[in-house]
Write an enzyme that holds these catalytic residues in place. Structure first.
Site, mmCIF file in Angstrom:
data_model
loop_
_atom_site.group_PDB
_atom_site.id
_atom_site.type_symbol
_atom_site.label_atom_id
_atom_site.label_comp_id
_atom_site.label_asym_id
_atom_site.label_seq_id
_atom_site.Cartn_x
_atom_site.Cartn_y
_atom_site.Cartn_z
ATOM 1 N N HIS A 168 1.051 -1.057 0.050
ATOM 2 C CA HIS A 168 -0.092 -0.121 0.192
ATOM 3 C C HIS A 168 0.847 1.287 0.070
ATOM 4 O O HIS A 168 0.679 2.126 -0.510
ATOM 5 C CB HIS A 168 -0.801 -0.089 1.150
ATOM 6 N N HIS B 169 1.376 3.973 -3.382
ATOM 7 C CA HIS B 169 0.963 5.404 -2.945
ATOM 8 C C HIS B 169 2.263 6.193 -3.264
ATOM 9 O O HIS B 169 2.289 7.489 -3.664
ATOM 10 C CB HIS B 169 0.607 5.753 -1.791
ATOM 11 N N HIS C 172 -12.121 10.403 -0.975
ATOM 12 C CA HIS C 172 -11.310 9.143 -0.360
ATOM 13 C C HIS C 172 -10.396 9.762 0.743
ATOM 14 O O HIS C 172 -10.237 9.177 1.853
ATOM 15 C CB HIS C 172 -10.656 8.376 -1.514
ATOM 16 N N HIS D 63 -7.370 -1.200 -5.449
ATOM 17 C CA HIS D 63 -8.095 -1.268 -4.294
ATOM 18 C C HIS D 63 -9.122 -2.180 -4.496
ATOM 19 O O HIS D 63 -9.326 -2.995 -3.223
ATOM 20 C CB HIS D 63 -8.506 0.077 -3.861
ATOM 21 N N HIS E 30 -10.516 9.189 5.060
ATOM 22 C CA HIS E 30 -9.295 8.642 5.876
ATOM 23 C C HIS E 30 -9.097 9.567 6.828
ATOM 24 O O HIS E 30 -8.846 9.151 7.988
ATOM 25 C CB HIS E 30 -8.169 8.444 4.904
ATOM 26 N N GLU F 181 -10.336 10.069 -5.601
ATOM 27 C CA GLU F 181 -9.068 9.932 -4.746
ATOM 28 C C GLU F 181 -9.107 10.838 -3.720
ATOM 29 O O GLU F 181 -8.984 10.698 -2.498
ATOM 30 C CB GLU F 181 -8.090 9.563 -5.525
ATOM 31 N N HIS G 217 -13.240 1.207 2.242
ATOM 32 C CA HIS G 217 -12.868 1.041 0.647
ATOM 33 C C HIS G 217 -13.938 0.149 0.137
ATOM 34 O O HIS G 217 -13.845 0.493 -0.913
ATOM 35 C CB HIS G 217 -11.412 0.530 0.712
#
Length: 688
Positions: free
Chosen positions: A208, A212, A364, A237, A368, A349, A404
């Site tokens: 992960h 990124h 997204h 994802h 988070h 995103e 997700h």
């Protein structure tokens, strides 16, 4: 040591001053006095004399003009850094652009050395690593694995005192390995703990972070705008969620429930048992039955409400229903079957490529953030973010998969609006796949019975033990593993001429956690990609064999956990190429679902599609240039090597008349399936 290879010294032991020896004590930087921090500047001469003695090489750092980065120093050096926090992401983007703008590696080395000990170490590491990857003169450098630089973000911190004690007292050749106990975050009374081996797997969390890193959300457009980036955000994802749900079935747990109701309590708790090395503070926990709250964090200017999440969600759903999004000029941009999913991925995103940040927000990332600050949304208790706020730790938390699953549901709503594939799109005239089988690599092994078990492996954590021992200090950890296996595909080419095709191998469960047969429309969303590779088919009968370790989804153990330092860095061009920063990819040891002792039934599926419809005018060798995990990570500096939509042919709905996998295969002779069993053995085998 060349200027560009010296850059790697700046990435080692990130919390130690740059002037301390690196490469297991073999190399030391000779730093201009002006680059020293205020604390050490008066001691420059003494420091250089003390720490250069006994090293094999001194690396002089050229004095260059150092830019003003006071804007980056607002992130506290001993504080937390997060790519999900907008302010942090913007600062990281500016720093990446600054590093990329340096005219040569020598200047970059000077600037990096001057800034390293002034900036937050996680910020510096991230920005420098992204810049090294994207500069034409440095992108071939073998970037070290992040677990060796920031082990606190991956392993139980209770072992660090033991590692330092072992490394400080015991000579190198007599050191023993310190064991990291599995499942240390909760007891068996917590049902979600059955999935701890998946969520807390070191390789899964490193994947992960690496993804990124390869696909940064902020920086100049030249860095962010990679081919089909938004679509890959969705697909990678989505595949993770499918894999997670399959393993839940294997552990008698129901499918992960999407976090779609933003006003409902979150029953899942998570107590990470981890400590940030930068501040020596614990990652905060989240208690059970906690509600999402509006966030107003004065420490990093993060202001977002639960209503914001709902409004952005509603607007994205409305765009899907209408079939278009609206850009900042008011123009309607259609969400078609070619670019629609890519546009949607950039919006959800949201990266700097989003067509309208003001209208569609940053669903997204701010999702988070709200989850990461659920314990202290107003900075009342001066707590930093929880694990959901860090790309290296987010996948440890059960709520990551719920969040997700919600994000994946948005994408799936869009792809369900697309027309089913036609027989022309699915077929391959003259090609018949007669059978597919998988067999573990042992003599007389039965076909289509695969095995999983626990494996104990080692990782060298010395490079992350700042102000700790030199040399190697090993820790062992337990993870899921499978017995290596090989696919055998039998194909008949009756076209009369050689054909080029793409073999696409998928796996899906036959039943859910209760043993109930899955309907095809539900099973279709659970197909996980196992491999995808080119095949040459001569006229007549063909037998194709493919090893599990060749999967274009995964990256091998040796690359995920490679060691750093001069003693480990290859010297030949060929070996160095394989050693390069190729960590992006699902860990190979997690290729197969866990299965169960009594066996879990799966459908193994293969399709050979027509390469003339797959080709993007790009021939590539999957064994060169980090191409072996391209299904999840794409290719560096190149187009995604498959023209088809990601997840093809299971990404779209099927006609109402298709109710089973057999009916889906139907008259498509270029497809075949077989039943496969995965059996799990609850035993631990040490890696040889």
């Amino acid at each position: 040591m060349t200027d560009k290879s010296a850059l790697l010294l700046l990435l080692q032991r990130p919390l130690e001053p740059a002037f301390l020896p690196k490469d297991d004590g073999k190399s030391v930087l000779i730093i201009p006095e002006e680059y020293m921090s205020d604390r050490y500047r008066p001691l420059t001469e003494d420091i250089q004399t003390r720490f250069s003695g006994g090293t094999e090489q001194e690396v002089p750092v050229r004095k260059v003009a150092v830019p003003d980065v006071s804007w980056a120093e607002v992130i506290d050096r001993r504080g937390a850094f997060s790519l999900f926090i907008e302010k942090h992401r913007d600062i990281a983007g500016r720093l990446i652009d600054l590093f990329i703008a340096q005219p040569d590696a020598s200047t970059l080395m000077g600037v990096g050395t001057a800034l390293r000990d002034r900036l937050n170490p996680n910020l510096f590491q991230y920005a420098m690593t992204v810049a090294i990857q994207h500069r034409p003169d440095t992108k071939d450098l073998p970037i070290p694995s992040i677990i060796q630089l920031f082990p606190d973000q991956f392993v139980d911190p209770s072992i660090f005192p033991q590692l330092r004690e072992e490394g400080s007292i015991v000579q190198q050749e007599k050191r023993t390995t310190i064991d990291i106990k599995p499942n240390y975050t909760a007891s068996d009374r917590e049902p979600e703990q059955r999935m701890a081996y998946f969520r807390e797997d070191i390789g899964v969390n490193m994947h992960h972070w690496h993804w990124h890193l390869v696909y940064p959300g902020g920086a100049s457009r030249e860095v962010v705008a990679k081919d089909r980036r938004g679509e890959l955000f969705y697909y990678m994802h989505s595949q993770v969620i499918a894999r997670y749900n399959i393993d839940r079935f294997c552990n008698r747990l129901g499918r992960c429930r999407p976090l779609t109701n933003y006003r409902e309590a979150i029953p899942e708790a998570y107590f990470p048992k981890m400590v940030r090395s930068s501040s020596n503070r614990a990652y905060p926990a989240r208690a059970a039955d906690t509600f999402l709250k509006d966030v107003n964090r004065t420490d990093n200017d993060t202001v977002v409400t639960v209503n914001d999440l709902q409004r952005w969600t509603d607007r994205i759903h409305q765009a899907i229903d209408q079939g278009f999004v609206i850009d900042t000029t008011g123009k309607n941009i259609p969400l078609d079957d070619v670019k629609g999913i890519d546009i949607l991925g950039d919006i959800v995103e949201a990266s700097t490529l989003t067509v309208n940040r003001k209208l569609y927000g940053s669903l997204h990332n701010f999702g988070h953030d709200i989850l990461a600050y659920i314990h202290d949304p107003e900075y009342r208790y001066l707590e930093d973010f929880g694990v959901m706020g860090d790309v290296t730790t987010a996948m440890r938390d059960p709520v990551f998969y719920r969040w997700h699953s919600n994000i994946d549901g948005i994408f799936r709503k869009f792809v369900e609006t697309l027309e089913p594939y036609t027989s022309r799109q699915l077929g391959f005239t003259g090609i018949r796949v007669n059978s597919i089988n998988a067999r573990i690599n042992r003599p007389n092994a039965p076909a289509n019975v695969l095995l999983t078990y626990w494996q104990k492996s080692q990782v060298d954590l010395a490079a992350g033990l700042d102000f700790g021992p030199r040399g190697n200090v090993f820790a062992s950890f337990t993870h899921l593993q499978h017995a290596p296996f090989t696919y055998e595909i039998k194909v008949t080419n009756s076209s009369g001429s050689p054909k080029r095709g793409t073999a696409r191998i998928f796996l899906a469960p036959k039943v859910d956690e209760r043993g109930t047969n899955l309907k095809f429309n539900e099973q279709r969303t659970l197909y996980i990609e196992m491999d995808k590779f080119g095949v040459n088919l001569r006229p007549g009968e063909n037998t194709i064999t493919r090893k599990s370790e060749q999967s274009t989804v995964t990256t091998p153990y040796e690359r995920t956990f490679r060691r750093i330092g001069t003693a480990q860095t290859p010297t030949t061009a060929k070996d160095l190429e394989a050693f390069r920063f190729c960590g992006c990819g699902w860990p190979n040891h997690m290729l197969l679902p866990k299965g169960a002792p009594e066996g879990v039934q799966f459908d193994l599926y293969v399709m050979i599609s027509d390469y003339t419809d797959d080709s993007v005018n790009l021939e590539f060798d999957e064994n060169v240039d980090c191409s072996d995990a391209h299904s999840f990570c794409g290719l560096r500096d190149k187009k995604y090597p498959d023209k088809r939509p990601m997840g093809f042919p299971f990404d779209r709905r099927t006609p109402a008349s298709i109710a089973t996998l057999g009916q889906f295969i139907g008259t498509n002779t270029n497809m075949a399936s077989n039943s496969l069993t995965i059996r799990f053995t609850n035993t631990v085998i040490a890696r040889t």
